[in-house]
Design a protein around this motif. Structure first.
Motif, short mmCIF file in Angstrom:
data_model
loop_
_atom_site.label_atom_id
_atom_site.label_comp_id
_atom_site.label_asym_id
_atom_site.label_seq_id
_atom_site.Cartn_x
_atom_site.Cartn_y
_atom_site.Cartn_z
N GLY A 1 0.81 -1.21 0.00
CA GLY A 1 0.00 0.00 0.00
C GLY A 1 0.84 1.26 0.00
O GLY A 1 0.56 2.22 -0.74
N ASN A 2 1.89 1.28 0.80
CA ASN A 2 2.77 2.45 0.83
C ASN A 2 3.61 2.57 -0.44
O ASN A 2 3.91 3.67 -0.89
CB ASN A 2 3.65 2.42 2.08
N VAL A 3 3.98 1.43 -1.05
CA VAL A 3 4.70 1.48 -2.33
C VAL A 3 3.81 2.11 -3.41
O VAL A 3 4.27 2.94 -4.20
CB VAL A 3 5.17 0.07 -2.75
N ILE A 4 2.55 1.72 -3.44
CA ILE A 4 1.63 2.31 -4.42
C ILE A 4 1.60 3.82 -4.28
O ILE A 4 1.67 4.55 -5.27
CB ILE A 4 0.21 1.70 -4.28
N ASP A 5 1.54 4.31 -3.03
CA ASP A 5 1.55 5.76 -2.81
C ASP A 5 2.83 6.40 -3.35
O ASP A 5 2.80 7.43 -4.01
CB ASP A 5 1.47 6.09 -1.32
N ARG A 6 3.97 5.80 -3.04
CA ARG A 6 5.25 6.37 -3.46
C ARG A 6 5.34 6.46 -4.98
O ARG A 6 5.81 7.45 -5.53
CB ARG A 6 6.41 5.54 -2.93
N LEU A 7 4.88 5.41 -5.65
CA LEU A 7 4.94 5.40 -7.11
C LEU A 7 3.88 6.31 -7.73
O LEU A 7 4.12 6.93 -8.76
CB LEU A 7 4.80 3.97 -7.64
N VAL B 1 0.77 8.80 1.73
CA VAL B 1 -0.34 9.56 2.29
C VAL B 1 -0.52 9.14 3.75
O VAL B 1 -0.94 8.02 4.03
CB VAL B 1 -1.65 9.31 1.51
N ASP B 2 -0.19 10.02 4.67
CA ASP B 2 -0.42 9.78 6.10
C ASP B 2 -1.49 10.73 6.58
O ASP B 2 -1.53 11.90 6.16
CB ASP B 2 0.87 10.00 6.91
N PHE B 3 -2.38 10.26 7.47
CA PHE B 3 -3.48 11.12 7.88
C PHE B 3 -4.03 10.85 9.27
O PHE B 3 -4.77 11.67 9.81
CB PHE B 3 -4.64 11.04 6.87
N LEU B 4 -3.72 9.73 9.90
CA LEU B 4 -4.23 9.44 11.24
C LEU B 4 -3.31 10.09 12.27
O LEU B 4 -2.12 9.79 12.31
CB LEU B 4 -4.31 7.93 11.46
N HIS B 5 -3.86 10.96 13.07
CA HIS B 5 -3.08 11.73 14.03
C HIS B 5 -3.69 11.56 15.42
O HIS B 5 -4.66 12.24 15.77
CB HIS B 5 -3.04 13.20 13.62
N ALA B 6 -3.12 10.65 16.19
CA ALA B 6 -3.59 10.40 17.56
C ALA B 6 -2.87 11.33 18.52
O ALA B 6 -1.67 11.59 18.38
CB ALA B 6 -3.36 8.94 17.94
N HIS B 7 -3.62 11.83 19.50
CA HIS B 7 -3.03 12.72 20.49
C HIS B 7 -3.85 12.62 21.77
O HIS B 7 -5.08 12.53 21.75
CB HIS B 7 -3.00 14.17 19.98
N ALA B 8 -3.16 12.58 22.89
CA ALA B 8 -3.84 12.52 24.18
C ALA B 8 -2.85 12.85 25.29
O ALA B 8 -1.66 12.59 25.17
CB ALA B 8 -4.42 11.12 24.41
N PHE B 9 -3.39 13.42 26.35
CA PHE B 9 -2.61 13.71 27.55
C PHE B 9 -1.35 14.53 27.24
O PHE B 9 -0.29 14.31 27.80
CB PHE B 9 -2.23 12.41 28.27
N GLY B 10 -1.48 15.45 26.30
CA GLY B 10 -0.37 16.32 25.96
C GLY B 10 0.66 15.70 25.03
O GLY B 10 1.67 16.33 24.73
#
Length: 171
Positions: free
Chosen positions: A119-125, A131-140
């Motif tokens: 999946g990441n190879v397909i993106d690179r080519l 494509v990164d998009f999940l951004h977890a954040h908690a407790f600072g």
């Protein structure tokens, strides 16, 4: 000395493990590419930048031109081809490991890793970056931005490592 003959693996067992492993490749690859397509073209995240989803999760657009955690980002314009080539060599090694896997869940874990890598190879080519998009954040704390493929790779590696660490050797 024992008079017993070592058990010979049945072809049906190996076939079942391989089918499960390749099913994991397909599921991860489809989920990864579908989620990225929706992020890019449905949600239009490149224009929006970041969207709050939950108090601890945002969709945040990041074009990753490097590898995990931004390592080796200075490769230049040949980076996508270099990283894709290395990844596909790793996928071939993973498929060989899946062929040798003696446990169903290890074949599935290896399939998840391989599906994520493809999946990441397909993106690179296709885009020149992942494509990164999940951004977890908690407790600072704010984690790195990642994607479905990255999640499958990490989960697969953890499962495979746990098996290596905690399983008894088979005779």
């Amino acid at each position: 000395m024992s008079d017993t003959i070592p058990a010979v693996e049945s072809d049906a067992g190996r076939t079942a493990r391989l089918l499960a492993g390749f099913l994991a490749v397909a599921i991860v690859l489809i989920a990864d590419q579908a989620s990225k397509h929706w992020i890019l073209y449905g949600l239009d995240l490149p224009q929006r930048g970041s969207v709050a989803v939950l108090p601890f999760l945002n969709f945040t657009m990041v074009w990753n031109h490097a590898v995990t955690f931004g390592m080796f980002g200075g490769v230049g314009r040949h980076g996508p081809l270099v990283f894709s080539t290395i990844s596909m060599i790793a996928v071939l090694a993973l498929l060989a490991a899946m062929w040798r896997a003696r446990k169903l869940w290890i074949a599935i874990a290896i399939g998840a890793i391989a599906g994520g890598a493809v999946g990441n190879v397909i993106d690179r080519l296709r885009y020149g970056a992942v494509v990164d998009f999940l951004h977890a954040h908690a407790f600072g704390y704010s984690w790195y931005v990642f994607n479905v493929a990255d999640s499958a790779i990490v989960c697969g590696v953890i499962a495979w490592a746990a098996d290596s660490l905690f399983s008894r050797p088979t005779p």
